[in-house]
Design a protein around this motif. Structure first.
Motif, PDB file in Angstrom:
ATOM      1  N   ASP A 174      76.225 -52.944   3.827  1.00 39.68           N
ATOM      2  CA  ASP A 174      75.399 -53.586   4.852  1.00 39.68           C
ATOM      3  C   ASP A 174      74.452 -54.601   4.065  1.00 39.68           C
TER       4      ASP A 174
ATOM      5  N   HIS B 231      75.523 -48.268   4.634  1.00 37.27           N
ATOM      6  CA  HIS B 231      74.302 -48.998   4.318  1.00 37.27           C
ATOM      7  C   HIS B 231      74.294 -49.999   2.900  1.00 37.27           C
TER       8      HIS B 231
ATOM      9  N   THR C  61      70.951 -50.442  10.929  1.00 36.10           N
ATOM     10  CA  THR C  61      71.041 -51.612  10.449  1.00 36.10           C
ATOM     11  C   THR C  61      71.069 -52.637  11.340  1.00 36.10           C
TER      12      THR C  61
ATOM     13  N   VAL D  76      68.521 -53.058   6.413  1.00 33.39           N
ATOM     14  CA  VAL D  76      68.561 -51.719   6.747  1.00 33.39           C
ATOM     15  C   VAL D  76      67.271 -51.245   6.685  1.00 33.39           C
TER      16      VAL D  76
END
Length: 412
Positions: free
Chosen positions: A390, A387, A402, A397
C-alpha cells in the motif's frame, strides 16, 4: 421565569482537523462523513435541536464550502417561528485576520449575541460523536449560580494526560478548583480515585459573562484565545466556573449499553474505532434511538439493495448500509458503507469505512481501510492486505489502517 430563559446555541465548526488528513484535505473536520449517512456536525446540531434550542449559529472557517452547503441544505427551521440554524463564516469584523482560536471566533461574532440578546449561551464543539440533552445542563447551570459551566466526562486516571482535566474539591465537587491541560500528575476524584473529569468541549455561559470574558481575552497578551485554554481558566480564577458531570445526563431512549457514550474522533484510529462501535451486534453507539434521532439529509437516494450476482451469493453481516448502496454478490462484514457505494461480485470488504460513491470492483479485497469519496477500486485489487504494498502505491498507512483520500487515483 425559567421557562422564559432565552438560549442561543453556538456551534464551533472552524476546525482544520490535521490529524484526520487526508479526510480533511478538502473539507472541514465537522464536514467529515460519519456512520454512512451523516456528517460529524449532525451529531452536535441534533443534540442542540433535540434539547429544544432552535436558534443556532455555526461558526465556520477552514475549507467550509461543503460544511456550509450541508448546513444550509439540511438544517432548515421555521422562520415564521424565529428558528434557524445559520452558518456564519469568518468575517474579519474586528481586524484583518481570521479566527485566532475558539474564543476569538466568538469575540469576532459578538454581533450575533447582541442581535439575539439571549440570557444563556450554549457553546458546543462540532467534531464529537455522542448524545446529550443540553437542557439538563442549562438547568444545572442556572441552579448552581455559576457564570460558566463545563461539561465533563469521567475518564480513567491513567488517561488524564490526554485531556483537559477538571480538578474539583471534595467540599464542593460542583465547582472547578483548577483546570489542567493534559496533566501528568492528576489527582483522582473524591468519589472515584481512579477517575478524572475530562472536559468535553461543551460549555454553558451567562451571556453577559461570556461577552465580557471574550472581550477581555482579545486584549490579553500571550493569550491563545482558546475557550478551554484561556476563557475557562479565567472563570476558574474568579471562582465562577462550575462543572456538569455527563454521567448525570439522561437522554430519552438511551440503553444501558450506549448511555454516556462520547467519542473524540480526532485521529484516524479513533474515527475508525467509532465506526466499529456503530456496527457491533449490540452497538456501543446506537443509531436506532428514535426518541433522540440524529438528523441529516441525503437527497433522492434509493434504498440499499443486496443481490446475488455473477455466481456469488451476497454475504453481509455487522454492516451499516446507507441509501443507494448496492452489494451485488460481494461480501461485506464489519463495515460502514455510505450512499451510492457499490460492491461487485466476488469482492470482499471487511473492517472498512467506504464513503460516498466508492466502487469496489469484481474480486477486489478491502481490509481495515478508510476509503474517501469517489475512489474506484479496480477488479482484483487489494487494499489493506499488505501495508508495504500500500505504501509503495502511495497510500497512507496509519494506526494499522490504509487510508485513501477523496478522488484518489488507483495506480495501475
Amino acid at each position: 421565569m425559567r421557562s422564559r430563559t432565552k438560549v442561543l446555541a453556538i456551534v464551533l465548526a472552524g476546525g482544520e482537523g490535521k490529524r484526520l488528513m487526508p479526510l480533511t484535505a478538502d473539507r472541514a473536520k465537522p464536514a467529515v462523513p460519519f456512520a454512512g449517512m451523516y456528517r460529524l456536525i449532525d451529531y452536535a446540531l441534533s443534540n442542540v435541536v433535540n434539547s429544544g434550542y432552535l436558534q443556532v449559529v455555526v461558526l465556520t472557517q477552514y475549507k467550509s464550502h461543503s460544511l456550509d452547503r450541508h448546513v444550509t441544505q439540511t438544517w432548515r427551521m421555521s422562520s415564521m417561528l424565529g428558528n434557524y440554524v445559520a452558518p456564519v463564516p469568518a468575517q474579519q469584523r474586528v481586524g484583518k485576520h481570521w479566527y485566532l482560536g475558539s474564543a476569538d471566533a466568538i469575540y469576532q461574532s459578538l454581533n450575533l449575541i447582541r442581535d439575539e440578546q439571549p440570557d444563556i449561551v450554549v457553546v458546543v464543539g462540532a467534531d464529537h460523536v455522542y448524545r446529550m440533552d443540553f437542557s439538563q445542563m442549562v438547568t444545572h447551570h442556572l441552579d448552581s449560580g455559576a457564570a460558566c459551566t463545563v461539561a465533563a466526562i469521567r475518564q480513567p486516571l491513567a488517561l488524564a494526560d490526554q485531556f483537559g482535566v477538571i480538578d474539583v474539591a471534595a467540599s464542593d465537587p460542583g465547582r472547578i478548583r483548577e483546570f489542567l491541560e493534559k496533566p501528568v500528575d492528576a489527582r483522582g476524584l473524591p468519589d472515584a480515585p481512579g477517575e478524572v473529569l475530562a472536559s468535553m468541549g461543551n460549555y454553558v455561559f451567562d451571556a453577559d459573562a461570556l461577552v465580557e470574558a471574550v472581550t477581555r481575552d482579545a486584549t490579553e497578551p500571550g493569550s491563545q484565545h482558546d475557550m478551554g485554554g484561556d476563557i475557562v481558566p479565567a472563570f476558574v480564577r474568579r471562582d465562577l466556573a462550575g462543572v456538569y458531570d455527563y454521567r448525570d445526563n439522561v437522554v430519552p431512549g438511551a440503553t444501558e449499553r450506549d448511555r454516556g457514550y462520547w467519542r473524540d474522533v480526532g485521529t484516524l484510529g479513533s474515527y475508525f474505532a467509532a465506526h466499529m462501535d456503530v456496527v457491533s451486534p449490540l452497538p456501543v453507539f446506537n443509531l436506532y434511538n428514535f426518541e433522540w434521532p440524529i438528523y441529516t439529509s441525503n437527497g433522492p437516494e434509493p434504498p440499499a439493495k443486496i443481490v446475488a450476482a455473477g455466481g456469488h451469493a451476497a454475504d453481509v453481516d455487522e454492516a451499516v448500509l446507507s441509501p443507494g448502496v448496492v452489494v451485488s454478490g460481494g461480501r461485506v462484514v464489519r463495515s460502514v458503507l455510505s450512499p451510492s457505494v457499490s460492491v461487485a461480485p466476488g469482492a470482499d470488504v471487511e473492517g472498512a469505512v467506504l464513503m460516498h460513491g466508492v466502487s469496489v470492483g469484481e474480486g477486489a479485497v478491502v481490509r481495515n481501510a478508510i476509503i474517501d469519496k469517489n475512489v474506484a477500486i479496480p477488479a482484483g485489487a487489494e487494499v489493506g492486505v499488505d501495508h508495504e504494498a500500500d505504501r509503495a502505491r502511495g497510500f497512507l498507512v496509519s494506526d494499522g489502517l490504509t487510508v485513501l483520500g477523496k478522488d484518489h487515483p488507483f495506480p495501475a
